[in-house]
Design an enzyme around this catalytic site. Structure first.
Site, PDB file in Angstrom:
ATOM      1  CG  HIS A 256      -2.066   0.931   1.109  1.00 23.33           C
ATOM      2  ND1 HIS A 256      -1.972   2.287   1.332  1.00 23.33           N
ATOM      3  CD2 HIS A 256      -3.341   0.694   0.729  1.00 23.33           C
ATOM      4  CE1 HIS A 256      -3.156   2.834   1.115  1.00 23.33           C
ATOM      5  NE2 HIS A 256      -4.008   1.901   0.746  1.00 23.33           N
TER       6      HIS A 256
ATOM      7  CG  ASP B  71      -8.398  -4.439  -2.708  1.00 16.11           C
ATOM      8  OD1 ASP B  71      -7.594  -3.510  -2.917  1.00 16.11           O
ATOM      9  OD2 ASP B  71      -9.636  -4.295  -2.726  1.00 16.11           O
TER      10      ASP B  71
HETATM   11  C1  SDX Z   1      -6.307   0.046  -2.855  1.00 12.42           C
HETATM   12  O1  SDX Z   1      -4.438   4.553  -2.089  1.00 12.42           O
HETATM   13  C2  SDX Z   1      -5.361   3.976  -1.457  1.00 12.42           C
HETATM   14  O2  SDX Z   1      -5.719   4.332  -0.368  1.00 12.42           O
HETATM   15  C3  SDX Z   1      -6.007   2.788  -2.185  1.00 12.42           C
HETATM   16  C4  SDX Z   1      -7.027   1.974  -1.381  1.00 12.42           C
HETATM   17  C5  SDX Z   1      -8.284   2.756  -1.115  1.00 12.42           C
HETATM   18  O3  SDX Z   1      -8.986   2.408  -0.152  1.00 12.42           O
HETATM   19  O4  SDX Z   1      -8.619   3.651  -1.922  1.00 12.42           O
HETATM   20  O5  SDX Z   1      -6.441   1.589  -0.157  1.00 12.42           O
HETATM   21  C6  SDX Z   1      -7.448   0.708  -2.139  1.00 12.42           C
HETATM   22  O6  SDX Z   1      -6.067   0.365  -3.990  1.00 12.42           O
HETATM   23  C7  SDX Z   1      -5.444  -0.945  -2.122  1.00 12.42           C
HETATM   24  C8  SDX Z   1      -4.216  -1.455  -2.975  1.00 12.42           C
HETATM   25  C9  SDX Z   1      -4.729  -2.583  -3.886  1.00 12.42           C
HETATM   26  N1  SDX Z   1      -3.691  -2.936  -4.873  1.00 12.42           N
HETATM   27  C10 SDX Z   1      -3.030  -4.141  -4.796  1.00 12.42           C
HETATM   28  O7  SDX Z   1      -3.175  -4.951  -3.896  1.00 12.42           O
HETATM   29  C11 SDX Z   1      -2.100  -4.399  -5.974  1.00 12.42           C
HETATM   30  C12 SDX Z   1      -0.754  -4.950  -5.479  1.00 12.42           C
HETATM   31  N2  SDX Z   1      -0.061  -3.834  -4.763  1.00 12.42           N
HETATM   32  C13 SDX Z   1       0.904  -3.065  -5.514  1.00 12.42           C
HETATM   33  O8  SDX Z   1       0.624  -2.907  -6.850  1.00 12.42           O
HETATM   34  C14 SDX Z   1       1.423  -1.836  -4.743  1.00 12.42           C
HETATM   35  O9  SDX Z   1       1.692  -2.243  -3.476  1.00 12.42           O
HETATM   36  C15 SDX Z   1       0.569  -0.593  -4.669  1.00 12.42           C
HETATM   37  C16 SDX Z   1       0.140  -0.105  -6.017  1.00 12.42           C
HETATM   38  C17 SDX Z   1      -0.641  -0.822  -3.849  1.00 12.42           C
HETATM   39  C18 SDX Z   1       1.405   0.500  -3.995  1.00 12.42           C
HETATM   40  O10 SDX Z   1       2.412   0.817  -4.861  1.00 12.42           O
HETATM   41  P1  SDX Z   1       3.550   1.895  -4.459  1.00 12.42           P
HETATM   42  O11 SDX Z   1       3.233   2.594  -3.200  1.00 12.42           O
HETATM   43  O12 SDX Z   1       3.848   2.721  -5.652  1.00 12.42           O
HETATM   44  O13 SDX Z   1       4.757   0.985  -4.072  1.00 12.42           O
HETATM   45  P2  SDX Z   1       5.854   0.499  -5.086  1.00 12.42           P
HETATM   46  O14 SDX Z   1       5.182  -0.062  -6.310  1.00 12.42           O
HETATM   47  O15 SDX Z   1       6.861   1.595  -5.228  1.00 12.42           O
HETATM   48  O16 SDX Z   1       6.475  -0.741  -4.272  1.00 12.42           O
HETATM   49  C19 SDX Z   1       7.535  -0.555  -3.361  1.00 12.42           C
HETATM   50  C20 SDX Z   1       8.316  -1.864  -3.412  1.00 12.42           C
HETATM   51  C21 SDX Z   1       8.754  -2.225  -4.845  1.00 12.42           C
HETATM   52  O17 SDX Z   1       9.906  -3.034  -4.704  1.00 12.42           O
HETATM   53  P3  SDX Z   1      11.331  -2.407  -5.283  1.00 12.42           P
HETATM   54  O18 SDX Z   1      11.096  -2.054  -6.725  1.00 12.42           O
HETATM   55  O19 SDX Z   1      11.580  -1.192  -4.406  1.00 12.42           O
HETATM   56  O20 SDX Z   1      12.327  -3.503  -5.073  1.00 12.42           O
HETATM   57  O21 SDX Z   1       7.474  -2.955  -2.988  1.00 12.42           O
HETATM   58  C22 SDX Z   1       7.288  -3.870  -4.057  1.00 12.42           C
HETATM   59  C23 SDX Z   1       7.656  -3.124  -5.342  1.00 12.42           C
HETATM   60  O22 SDX Z   1       8.109  -4.050  -6.344  1.00 12.42           O
HETATM   61  N3  SDX Z   1       5.882  -4.255  -4.047  1.00 12.42           N
HETATM   62  C24 SDX Z   1       5.427  -5.490  -4.226  1.00 12.42           C
HETATM   63  C25 SDX Z   1       4.045  -5.394  -4.086  1.00 12.42           C
HETATM   64  N4  SDX Z   1       3.694  -4.123  -3.841  1.00 12.42           N
HETATM   65  C26 SDX Z   1       4.842  -3.411  -3.823  1.00 12.42           C
HETATM   66  N5  SDX Z   1       6.070  -6.660  -4.498  1.00 12.42           N
HETATM   67  C27 SDX Z   1       5.275  -7.745  -4.609  1.00 12.42           C
HETATM   68  N6  SDX Z   1       3.932  -7.757  -4.489  1.00 12.42           N
HETATM   69  C28 SDX Z   1       3.288  -6.594  -4.230  1.00 12.42           C
HETATM   70  N7  SDX Z   1       1.958  -6.580  -4.114  1.00 12.42           N
END
Ligand code: SDX
Length: 422
Positions: free
Chosen positions: A306, A363
């Site tokens: 998140h 989720d």
């Molecule tokens: C919602 O914003 C809100 O409040 C949203 C929400 C709401 O109520 O409105 O809370 C609802 O959208 C919840 C999130 C649902 N999405 C998912 O579950 C999809 C999977 N999650 C990711 O796509 C990600 O965690 C995000 C999009 C939610 C957050 O992305 P960020 O903050 O841009 O974080 P990032 O992509 O920069 O990740 C940081 C690190 C990275 O690793 P490095 O490149 O630094 O090595 O964490 C890793 C990412 O690769 N990472 C994950 C991961 N999420 C982040 N690795 C594996 N699996 C994951 N799910």
């Protein structure tokens, strides 16, 4: 006035900016004069360090895993208040009295019917149309039926606009579901509550006085409350951006629905169940944890991570507790639940997730409850839409009442070609 001073090391120039203090949470640096003073922009793709507005609606502490609507803790609201009481709170700033709630409930029941012409819209879609495509179009189409809301003259106009949409969204959602199956639409039943009516319109046969178990109504009502608002997430930011151009409020909400659809945002709930089904057994969990950690593999664990929560998403905790409490009564799919619990246990002890502060988000567990309510995964993000519509409306209203409001128009860092001649 607290302030920060920047020094440009190219010429020693110094620039001072005020620090604005919140009720709770992070201080903000007031960079509104930055371009005028420095001729430079800030650079912040994804707005990871940017506060886009001041808001009184929702507070999140990502480090503590805390969420509050108008100051009330989400745990207290989910446990003790109905979704309709939470809607009233988000939109009016205070919880309703008993009489206010009765009047509010009855008005929403009466407004839950939609113009007969809207039904034709659903028949314009192909059989396999995704409910989210139908939902976004239907809400946008409402702006054609209520064009007067483009310019609301009074508080009463504003009340009518928001109660109309709040009441009609579950009906349109149920219509989208029934259209996807090619079965007759079921109209709302004035004798049923907001959440019970939605399940009734989803599952009843025409003319059937379907009894909806109270445990199902309570579970879905809690899910709606957990999804109601979440400060400046991607879809709310979209709603505010469309509001800033002066477009019809229902066009702004429709744009919010489209933004929510993405699997990085609200679409994740549908992807979580698809992922659990694809993993298929507890024995394959380690294989997929390895894939999610592999930088060359685009596989990501849906329902994890998140932008704000660097601790447990409090909503995930509440959903997990609800699952444990109701899994027998609701008939939760134990195999999928076991896979989910194994993923959570392995991930939370693995340095890749710990170092990145990746925890289950809202989720991760919601789909298991929705599946038990016989809601197909294609409808999961629609459930998110029903819950979140009140938050989008509250944020839309707050934006339009904000004396600082401006059209959303960020700048960029141009890295294209130098000037050249044909
Ligand atoms: C919602 O914003 C809100 O409040 C949203 C929400 C709401 O109520 O409105 O809370 C609802 O959208 C919840 C999130 C649902 N999405 C998912 O579950 C999809 C999977 N999650 C990711 O796509 C990600 O965690 C995000 C999009 C939610 C957050 O992305 P960020 O903050 O841009 O974080 P990032 O992509 O920069 O990740 C940081 C690190 C990275 O690793 P490095 O490149 O630094 O090595 O964490 C890793 C990412 O690769 N990472 C994950 C991961 N999420 C982040 N690795 C594996 N699996 C994951 N799910």
């Amino acid at each position: 006035m607290d302030s920060v001073t920047l020094t440009d090391n190219r010429n020693g120039k110094q620039y001072t900016f005020g620090i604005l203090h919140p009720t709770m949470g992070q201080d903000v640096i007031d960079i509104r004069p930055l371009f005028k003073q420095t001729g430079m922009f800030t650079y912040d793709p994804g707005f990871t360090s940017t506060a886009s507005c001041s808001s009184e609606i929702t507070y999140i502490d990502g480090g503590k895993g805390e969420l509050r609507y108008r100051g009330y803790a989400i745990e207290d609201l989910a446990q003790n208040k109905s979704y309709l009481e939470v809607c009233y709170l988000l939109l009016n700033g205070e919880l309703p009295t008993k009489d206010e709630l009765i009047a509010y409930d009855m008005e929403l029941r009466k407004r839950s019917f939609v113009h007969e012409g809207l039904k034709n819209l659903f028949y314009a879609f192909p059989d396999k149309a995704h409910p989210m495509a139908m939902m976004s179009s239907a809400v946008s189409a409402l702006s054609a039926f209520y064009s007067e809301h483009i310019k609301m003259q009074s508080e009463e106009d504003l009340q009518v606009m928001r109660r109309r949409l709040l009441a009609k969204v579950p009906t349109l959602a149920a219509f989208a579901y029934r259209r996807s199956l090619g079965i007759p639409f079921i109209y709302p039943d004035l004798k049923r509550s907001f959440t019970e009516n939605f399940l009734y319109m989803m599952h009843a046969y025409p003319g059937q006085d379907l009894k909806i178990p109270e445990v199902q109504v309570r579970a879905l009502d809690t899910i709606f409350t957990l999804h109601a608002d979440h400060e400046q997430n991607a879809s709310t930011t979209t709603v505010r951006a469309v509001a800033s151009t002066g477009a019809h409020p229902y066009a702004a909400i429709s744009a919010g629905i489209d933004a929510l659809w993405g699997r990085a945002h609200g679409g994740a709930n549908e992807s979580v169940i698809a992922q659990l089904e694809y993993i298929g057994s507890v024995g394959r969990v380690d294989e997929f944890i390895a894939r999610t950690k592999d930088p060359d593999d685009e596989f990501r664990l849906m329902g994890f991570g998140h932008r704000v929560y660097k601790n447990f998403d409090p909503r995930a905790k509440i959903l997990k507790k609800l699952l444990d409490e109701l899994k027998d009564e609701l008939g939760i799919d134990n195999e999928l639940l076991e896979i989910a619990e194994k993923i959570e246990a392995v991930a939370l002890s693995d340095d890749y997730f710990i170092s990145r502060k990746l925890y289950p988000n809202i989720d991760f567990y919601s789909g298991l409850i929705l599946t038990a309510l016989k809601i197909p995964k294609e409808m999961f993000t629609i459930i998110f839409v029903i819950g979140r519509t009140v938050g989008w409306l509250a944020q839309w209203i707050e934006f339009n009442a904000d004396p600082e409001k401006k059209i959303a128009r960020p700048r960029q860092r141009y890295i294209g070609p130098e000037p050249r001649e044909l």
